[in-house]
Design a protein around this motif. Structure first.
Motif, PDB file in Angstrom:
ATOM      1  N   THR A 199      90.051  77.782  67.278  1.00  0.00           N
ATOM      2  CA  THR A 199      90.715  76.545  66.784  1.00  0.00           C
ATOM      3  C   THR A 199      91.868  77.164  65.815  1.00  0.00           C
ATOM      4  O   THR A 199      93.110  76.488  65.513  1.00  0.00           O
ATOM      5  CB  THR A 199      89.651  75.653  66.059  1.00  0.00           C
TER       6      THR A 199
ATOM      7  N   ASP B 122      91.246  70.467  71.463  1.00  0.00           N
ATOM      8  CA  ASP B 122      90.263  71.330  70.898  1.00  0.00           C
ATOM      9  C   ASP B 122      88.875  71.072  71.299  1.00  0.00           C
ATOM     10  O   ASP B 122      88.700  69.788  71.716  1.00  0.00           O
ATOM     11  CB  ASP B 122      90.342  71.413  69.259  1.00  0.00           C
ATOM     12  N   GLU B 123      87.938  71.888  71.279  1.00  0.00           N
ATOM     13  CA  GLU B 123      86.627  71.998  71.654  1.00  0.00           C
ATOM     14  C   GLU B 123      86.264  71.004  72.917  1.00  0.00           C
ATOM     15  O   GLU B 123      85.575  70.172  73.030  1.00  0.00           O
ATOM     16  CB  GLU B 123      85.903  70.882  70.345  1.00  0.00           C
TER      17      GLU B 123
ATOM     18  N   ARG C 106      82.428  82.503  60.636  1.00  0.00           N
ATOM     19  CA  ARG C 106      81.827  81.390  59.705  1.00  0.00           C
ATOM     20  C   ARG C 106      80.502  82.450  59.171  1.00  0.00           C
ATOM     21  O   ARG C 106      80.181  82.266  57.883  1.00  0.00           O
ATOM     22  CB  ARG C 106      81.489  80.155  60.381  1.00  0.00           C
TER      23      ARG C 106
HETATM   24 MG    MG Z   1      86.801  75.054  66.973  1.00  0.00          MG
END
Ligand code: MG
Ligand code: ADP
Length: 260
Positions: free
Chosen positions: A123, A177-178, A248
């Motif tokens: 992203t 996205d996604e 993350r």
């Molecule tokens: Mg993403």
């Protein structure tokens, strides 16, 4: 609040300020006395004076149009390539990503598919390309695949599908996205296909996905729709595969270790 309409001035009687305002050159209307002063002080040529006045107005117009492009794009956050650490992913085709940042693909109605596990920066990179496109004045729209299909499904129920499709087909660059986080039913898959098919060879598309192509039959209900989608995407898109762990998680770990 809308600006009150400026009454049409009589060019023979109106002063310069009024005329500039009427022409929508509000910055010049405000600042021309300062430019005149600078011109007198610096003994500027007429050309230099005019250029100073016009370029200030042009810079403002450019800034406004970039802001409008960024607003229209509906990015969830603004990301740039400068804040992307190429050393983090276990594997990333850096050259391909940097080539994408040159935006030449927009000229050729081509696109990119970012493929990789969650948290690997798909992203981020799609947004960074979108951001650069907006700076160049390209009409861009970001959406998640699920949001797009939900919007289209709601529009179909409302008999406004034709209009809703335009939302996704008219921007020069669509970032979807996604793809693959949630599967679509037959109707959803058909609507997704309609967008891809309408944009095919007419605009650029960036897709991000956490699933390899062989799994797309599960995302798009059946293999027929999935292969029709993959076929069109793959024809004019470059695949950018990213491998590695989640940024993350790394972020969380390093925060936890600094917090105590
Ligand atoms: Mg993403
Ligand atoms: P994905 O879409 O692949 O799941 P994201 O792009 O949303 O991953 O990345 C998750 C978070 O980590 C975001 O805040 C993103 O800016 C950051 N991030 C991911 N990869 C990198 C990287 N290589 N360098 C800097 N930030 C990164």
């Amino acid at each position: 609040m809308p600006r009150a309409a400026t009454p049409t001035p009589d060019p023979d009687k109106a002063d310069l300020k009024e005329l500039l305002r009427f022409l929508g050159l509000h910055k010049s209307a405000e600042n021309y006395p300062a430019h005149i002063q600078a011109a007198e002080k610096g003994n500027w040529s007429h050309l230099k004076f005019l250029e100073a006045l016009v370029s200030e107005e042009a810079a403002l117009k450019r800034e406004r149009s970039i802001r409008a492009r960024l607003d229209q794009a509906r990015f969830p956050v603004e990301k740039t390539i400068d804040s992307f650490d190429f050393a983090f992913p276990a594997s990333i085709p850096r050259g391909k990503v940097l080539a994408a940042m040159s935006l030449q693909f927009l000229e050729r109605q081509e696109g990119f598919i970012f493929m990789g596990p969650p948290g690997t920066g798909k992203t981020h990179l799609a947004l960074a390309i979108g951001y650069a496109a907006c700076l160049r004045g390209t009409r861009t729209l970001w959406t998640t695949a699920v949001d797009m299909v939900n919007q289209l499904q709601a529009a179909a129920a409302d008999r406004s599908l034709h209009q809703a499709l335009k939302t996704y087909t008219s921007p020069r660059l669509l970032i979807c996205d996604e793809v693959g986080y949630l599967p679509f039913d037959q109707r959803g898959a058909d609507l997704f296909f309609q967008v891809i098919s309408a944009r095919y060879e007419r605009g650029s598309l960036i897709v991000s996905t956490n699933r390899p192509f062989k799994d797309w039959g599960k995302i798009f209900h059946d293999n027929t729709v999935a292969s029709a989608i993959v076929d069109r995407l793959a024809h004019h898109s470059e695949l950018i595969k990213i491998e590695g762990g989640s940024y993350r998680v790394k972020d969380r770990k390093s925060k936890m270790s600094t917090d105590g």
